[in-house]
Write a protein that holds these residues in place. Structure first.
Motif, mmCIF file in Angstrom:
data_model
loop_
_atom_site.group_PDB
_atom_site.id
_atom_site.type_symbol
_atom_site.label_atom_id
_atom_site.label_comp_id
_atom_site.label_asym_id
_atom_site.label_seq_id
_atom_site.Cartn_x
_atom_site.Cartn_y
_atom_site.Cartn_z
ATOM 1 N N GLN A 152 0.827 -1.205 0.000
ATOM 2 C CA GLN A 152 0.000 0.000 0.000
ATOM 3 C C GLN A 152 0.860 1.253 0.000
ATOM 4 O OE1 GLN A 152 -3.898 -0.212 0.841
ATOM 5 N NE2 GLN A 152 -3.234 -1.901 -0.465
ATOM 6 N N GLY A 192 -7.431 -2.428 -0.506
ATOM 7 C CA GLY A 192 -6.586 -2.175 0.655
ATOM 8 C C GLY A 192 -7.390 -1.598 1.800
ATOM 9 N N GLY A 198 -2.973 0.612 -4.048
ATOM 10 C CA GLY A 198 -2.126 -0.547 -3.807
ATOM 11 C C GLY A 198 -2.821 -1.842 -4.142
#
Lengths: 370, 128
Positions: A152, A192, A198
């Protein structure tokens, strides 16, 4: 305290070598922080990239001719109506509207769905799914064979894309695909729990150390860090993502929690729908409300929201709270009545001291460009 | 992890340095490790009375809040004002720049009731 040994993810040895401080999290021995500490880890995710071992989460597959019928019954969101390749955040509700869990379904085909659920709820969720739909579709548990790594931050997508040899950067938010990343077969989802862009990568346990090491080797020159549960919590709170067990539980409903966007009352029939339709018609008695405290006092889970002029001064409860790291002040979430939330200010009893807080609508932190 | 041998300690992971009739107090490296990143430290004012075993302040970290307990009774004669804006000094140097208060003891004999470094080492070993 239980004497049962804590469960370990396949990355446990690597965490120890990296200097992680490990704590009991729902029976798992998990990193709460690494050497850098929670604040630096948090900032690394906001500014560069962070790696999270979330292998403790539960994974299952619902596969069979009646799989769509099953997920439609279980999920408040329109999982079954989504196109193949889509990841869908949803609640699982009891008939009374209380939340069994929040989770993400991954639609592979009309007859094939994967689902990832909260670690602490895995056994409960699987039992619930089997109780409700086990007669029409098998619910296969892969939790013990599956590792999950979240990557992330603003540098996460390019990092994962490069290790995959390209092709992943173009994926849309909340989509997924099977991919080979650093030579490891993964399910790669553009999802995420941090408010950053991410991926979350699921792979076989045996492959996880190789994948983690490759990701870490690529992240380190980018000022990336491994991230513990401490920063996972501060990141998700700034992005106003609810945490089951804090902000959601079997007694709260998705409407109260502000998750009405993930409840499709006008489409399919699902467990809890009638109760939620009735609650919506009646009006809410409590609503999950964001707040900011100027200064450093922190209102934590379980603290009371008070009105000292009322006969019963306790008018609400804080469900999450912590320091803002990428935002000013300290922040949190509390259940209060819609009238109290609309008034715009709260008073919170912080260990015997009344502290003023300002109601904040929407996310505390929004990433640039999002 | 090491802890200085010239200090005295409490079961609550505070340390005390006796010097020139006064006693400086902080929290140990072990306590800091347990707390994680510290975000707020509330300390008494100079002149306040503190009582052995009772709360004299609060430490908030990202993850939790903990009370500070006075190792001995006395009067606060100095407070580490730098911690107001830089609580991370405690994380960075719990036995140095992260000191919290200095007490003028009511009864200097109370210092001798505290754990020696060796005894504190045994306490840590038992909690490992």
């Amino acid at each position: 305290m239980s004497d049962a040994p804590r469960k370990r993810t396949p990355l446990w040895d690597l965490h120890r070598q990296a200097g992680a401080r490990l704590i009991d999290f729902g029976g798992w021995d998990m990193p709460v922080q690494y050497k850098a500490g929670t604040i630096k880890e948090h900032k690394a995710v906001r500014e560069a990239v962070g790696l999270f071992d979330v292998s403790h989460m539960g994974e299952a597959t619902l596969k069979g001719p009646r799989a769509s019928e099953a997920v439609a019954l279980l999920a408040t969101n329109d999982v079954a109506g989504a196109p193949a390749g889509k990841a869908v955040y949803t609640l699982l509700c009891r008939p009374g509207g209380g939340i069994v869990d929040d989770c993400i379904f991954y639609k592979r085909a009309d007859d094939h769905y994967d689902v990832i659920v909260n670690a602490s709820n895995t056994a409960k969720d699987l039992a619930w799914m089997r109780e409700c739909v086990g007669s029409i579709v098998p619910v296969d548990d892969h939790s013990d064979e599956t590792a999950l790594i979240a990557v992330q931050g603003p540098k996460a997508v390019a990092l994962v894309d490069a290790l995959a040899g390209g092709g992943l950067a173009a994926m849309g938010s909340f989509t997924f695909t099977d991919a080979t990343i650093a030579g490891v077969r993964c399910m790669a989802a553009r999802t995420g729990y941090t408010g950053e862009d991410g991926f979350e990568l699921a792979c076989a346990n045996a492959e996880a150390p190789r994948l983690w090491t490759a990701l870490m080797d690529a992240a380190t020159p980018l000022c990336g860090l491994p991230i513990g549960l401490g920063a996972r919590d501060t990141l998700r709170l700034e992005s106003r993502l609810p945490l089951y067990g804090n902000d959601l539980d079997d007694t709260t409903t998705p409407l109260e929690a502000g998750l009405g966007w993930a409840v499709k009352l006008d489409r399919h029939a699902f467990l809890g729908k009638d109760a939620l339709v009735a609650q919506k018609a009646r009006g809410l008695t409590r609503t999950l409300t964001g707040f900011r405290i100027d200064g450093r006092a922190i209102a934590r889970h379980g603290y009371n929201v008070v009105d000292r002029s009322a006969a019963d001064p306790v008018i609400g409860t804080v469900t999450s709270g912590g320091p803002g790291i990428s935002v000013a002040g300290s922040i949190g979430l509390a259940y209060v009545s819609p009238a109290v939330a609309a008034a715009g200010t709260l008073t919170i009893d912080c260990r015997g001291t009344d502290v003023a807080a300002t109601v904040v609508k929407g996310k505390f932190y929004r990433r640039p460009g999002a | 992890m090491s802890h200085p041998t010239d200090l005295r300690y409490t079961n609550d992971h505070e340390w005390l340095r006796a010097e020139g009739g006064k006693a400086t107090v902080g929290i140990t490296h072990f306590a800091v490790e347990q707390l994680g990143d510290i975000t707020l430290i509330e300390l008494p004012a100079v002149g306040a009375a503190v009582t052995k075993g009772t709360r004299f302040g609060t430490v908030e970290s990202v993850k939790s809040v903990s009370d500070l307990y006075a190792p001995i009774s006395g009067t606060v004669v100095a407070v580490n004002g730098a911690l107001k804006d830089r609580p991370e000094l405690v994380n960075e140097g719990p036995y140095a720049d992260g000191w919290m208060i200095t007490i003028e003891p009511t009864n200097a004999g109370e210092v001798e009731e505290l754990l020696t470094a060796a005894a504190y080492g045994e306490l840590l070993a038992s909690q490992a």
